[in-house]
Design an enzyme around this catalytic site. Structure first.
Site, PDB file in Angstrom:
ATOM      1  N   ILE A  13       0.921  -1.321   0.249  1.00  0.00           N
ATOM      2  CA  ILE A  13       0.049   0.188   0.055  1.00  0.00           C
ATOM      3  C   ILE A  13       0.816   1.270   0.040  1.00  0.00           C
ATOM      4  O   ILE A  13       0.300   2.057  -0.595  1.00  0.00           O
ATOM      5  CB  ILE A  13      -0.959   0.114   1.132  1.00  0.00           C
ATOM      6  CG1 ILE A  13      -2.240   1.123   0.887  1.00  0.00           C
ATOM      7  CG2 ILE A  13      -0.300   0.115   2.470  1.00  0.00           C
ATOM      8  CD1 ILE A  13      -3.260   0.614  -0.125  1.00  0.00           C
ATOM      9  N   SER A  35      11.238   0.882   7.719  1.00  0.00           N
ATOM     10  CA  SER A  35      10.663  -0.579   7.164  1.00  0.00           C
ATOM     11  C   SER A  35      11.967  -1.522   7.649  1.00  0.00           C
ATOM     12  O   SER A  35      12.982  -1.395   7.467  1.00  0.00           O
ATOM     13  CB  SER A  35      10.310  -0.734   5.715  1.00  0.00           C
ATOM     14  OG  SER A  35       9.845  -1.674   5.393  1.00  0.00           O
ATOM     15  N   ARG A  36      11.274  -2.751   7.961  1.00  0.00           N
ATOM     16  CA  ARG A  36      12.192  -3.637   8.249  1.00  0.00           C
ATOM     17  C   ARG A  36      12.770  -4.323   7.028  1.00  0.00           C
ATOM     18  O   ARG A  36      13.913  -4.936   7.048  1.00  0.00           O
ATOM     19  CB  ARG A  36      11.674  -4.896   9.174  1.00  0.00           C
ATOM     20  CG  ARG A  36      11.601  -4.224  10.644  1.00  0.00           C
ATOM     21  CD  ARG A  36      10.973  -5.583  11.490  1.00  0.00           C
ATOM     22  NE  ARG A  36       9.654  -5.775  11.361  1.00  0.00           N
ATOM     23  CZ  ARG A  36       9.024  -6.759  11.933  1.00  0.00           C
ATOM     24  NH1 ARG A  36       9.656  -7.646  12.746  1.00  0.00           N
ATOM     25  NH2 ARG A  36       7.749  -6.964  11.904  1.00  0.00           N
ATOM     26  N   LYS A  88      -5.962   2.453   6.839  1.00  0.00           N
ATOM     27  CA  LYS A  88      -6.952   1.797   7.507  1.00  0.00           C
ATOM     28  C   LYS A  88      -6.873   0.082   7.565  1.00  0.00           C
ATOM     29  O   LYS A  88      -5.804  -0.244   6.762  1.00  0.00           O
ATOM     30  CB  LYS A  88      -8.484   1.687   6.717  1.00  0.00           C
ATOM     31  CG  LYS A  88      -8.275   1.704   5.198  1.00  0.00           C
ATOM     32  CD  LYS A  88      -8.115   0.571   4.589  1.00  0.00           C
ATOM     33  CE  LYS A  88      -8.845  -0.467   4.943  1.00  0.00           C
ATOM     34  NZ  LYS A  88      -8.777  -1.799   3.943  1.00  0.00           N
ATOM     35  N   ASP A 166     -11.097  -6.744   5.725  1.00  0.00           N
ATOM     36  CA  ASP A 166     -10.255  -5.607   5.396  1.00  0.00           C
ATOM     37  C   ASP A 166     -10.582  -4.927   4.171  1.00  0.00           C
ATOM     38  O   ASP A 166     -10.660  -3.649   4.087  1.00  0.00           O
ATOM     39  CB  ASP A 166      -8.689  -6.492   5.151  1.00  0.00           C
ATOM     40  CG  ASP A 166      -7.746  -5.376   4.583  1.00  0.00           C
ATOM     41  OD1 ASP A 166      -7.338  -4.989   5.465  1.00  0.00           O
ATOM     42  OD2 ASP A 166      -7.522  -5.366   3.491  1.00  0.00           O
TER      43      ASP A 166
END
Lengths: 306, 306
Positions: A13, A35-36, A88, A166
């Site tokens: 996303i 971010s990992r 969201k 979702d």
């Protein structure tokens, strides 16, 4: 002056929507990425969120991580005095989003709990159309192919991963926007694959404004034409929102709309909120989800394999 | 002058608790009873709620019907300008209780969403004890025999009937009273009999105050010594609430408490609320339930037969 914004959670996303929307909005520029696994070229990248908060560039944070880790990161962002935009669903539970919202309020930080579907081009015209009519019935059909839209996203099948809610919560976010006022879940059936913890399909029987029936069918096993439709019967006419709100028709006649630009609109709205020091955090779609799980009957269906 | 109160829903909880509490409180007298099946001697009895509202005696209403029919009756009561006391759980969903609460606020009517366990004698002393200490861990054990406490109550097994959360929400109502602040459900397992829609047992992993682990085990299949215990470890000491808050001990040493009088206390509190024109409607226990269903993994267990 352009606002530096840091995107946290460089997954699908973020790459598909947030980074292009930020790049296209003169009010913002990407300050860093956290971010990992993922990285973004041309900006500082952090793998550790705490280190970013301590040492990274200032400015708002856009949280695009899965909802299960939303709470801790949101509270740390707020404690750092940074404004916050959340993908969201805004958190894993109602308790979490209420805690986040209260913390933002206490800290004087802007919180924008986004519902991207509310920025679809048909939503505002539909709301205006409905406001002048007597609504008789609403029918939501939200049927898509999970393998196509959520490849490799194992977390959606874990407890708290929402499953078909979702995408379904997108429909509920449009519903609660175009039909203001209380909406209640009366009954729900949740179809849960035998090897998963969350539903792959759901049927909800809701009521709006006391007596208006609102039926929703969510299904993630749909391989044909992808369908994200909301039909509203009101004062003898029929309003249809198609393609998740990108299209609109009245009694079958299409209405001209601008092109879909949900995430650009989200960042335009965020710029307004930051300038006005106002928050926008509506939990109604998440509450409808939780109520559907609370009153829902879960039935086991065939195992899901990706 | 004594307040006329009408009890709606003459079932087990009305006969066992509400009618005796009203009879024992000089601030109230029973004005009428409304029930499809039950009747009460010595007062007007109505089988139709609308007819009672139109033709029955004035005064507050105590709603003791199952939560699935709470919404409509509550809104009619409020629309009639009557004050309202509601048995727990206050409604079938969070959406419903928010609607009821907003309607009461708009109408200037007193709403008392009762949680009877909060009036157990150990609750106020436990809250005071905890307030002066650093809480390290909370363990809830709520194990009872459903056949003994809910004979013939088929609605508890229907969708929206709460199952073992019907007693479990009592524990959650004590928890949220003695441990103020946010409590989040991180994970839950809900054991649902194959022939029922609601859980017969549940295990919840919650977090209070960000880091304090709160574990709850609810079980309705418990035929031995009935157990309604909450143990709080704080500042190196151990507080135990036993028998649903009727007993209390610190490091194993019992603390003297007045006798259990939950419903008499409920009606004393209601008299104060009515006099002050104040409402008391806390949804935190219901929100914890809904969040447990939202993030919970449902597992099928042996069928239940009464």
């Amino acid at each position: 002056m352009s606002i530096p914004v840091t995107v946290v959670g460089i997954g699908k996303i973020a790459r598909d929507q947030h980074l292009p929307a930020i790049a296209g909005n003169p009010d913002f520029h990407l300050a860093a990425a956290v971010s990992r696994h993922g990285t973004v070229e041309g900006v500082p990248n952090f793998t550790d969120f705490d280190r970013f908060l301590a040492e990274g560039p200032a400015g708002p944070v856009a949280l695009c991580t899965p909802p299960s880790v939303r709470l801790e990161m949101a509270l740390k962002t707020i404690a750092a005095g940074r404004d916050l935009l959340i993908e969201k669903p805004p958190a894993a539970t109602l308790g979490e989003i209420e805690t986040i919202s209260a913390a933002a309020r206490d800290a004087g930080v802007v919180l924008f709990a986004t519902w991207h579907s509310r920025f679809a081009p048909a939503v505002a015209p539909a709301r205006a159309w409905i406001a002048e009519r007597k609504v008789e019935r609403v029918t939501i059909t939200w049927k898509e192919d999970v393998r196509r839209w959520h490849p490799g996203q194992a977390w959606i099948w874990q407890p708290g991963g929402f499953g078909v809610f979702d995408p379904g919560i997108n429909a509920l976010s449009i519903l609660t926007e175009i039909l203001p006022g209380a909406i209640h879940v009366g009954a729900a059936t949740l179809e849960v694959p035998q090897n998963c913890a969350t539903p792959i399909a759901a049927q909800l029987a809701m009521t709006a404004r006391g007596t208006v029936p609102v039926a929703a069918a969510f299904d993630w096993r749909h391989e044909g034409v992808q369908t994200w439709d909301i039909e509203v019967e009101a004062s003898g006419q029929r309003l249809t929102l198609g393609m998740g709100g990108a299209q609109m028709a009245i009694d079958g006649t299409p209405v001209d709309l601008p092109a879909e630009a949900e995430y650009p609109e989200i960042y335009r709205h965020f710029a307004r909120l930051v300038a006005a020091r106002e928050s926008d955090a509506d939990f109604a779609p998440l509450r409808l989800c939780a109520d559907a799980f609370l009153v829902g009957r879960q039935v086991a269906v065939a195992p899901f394999t990706e």
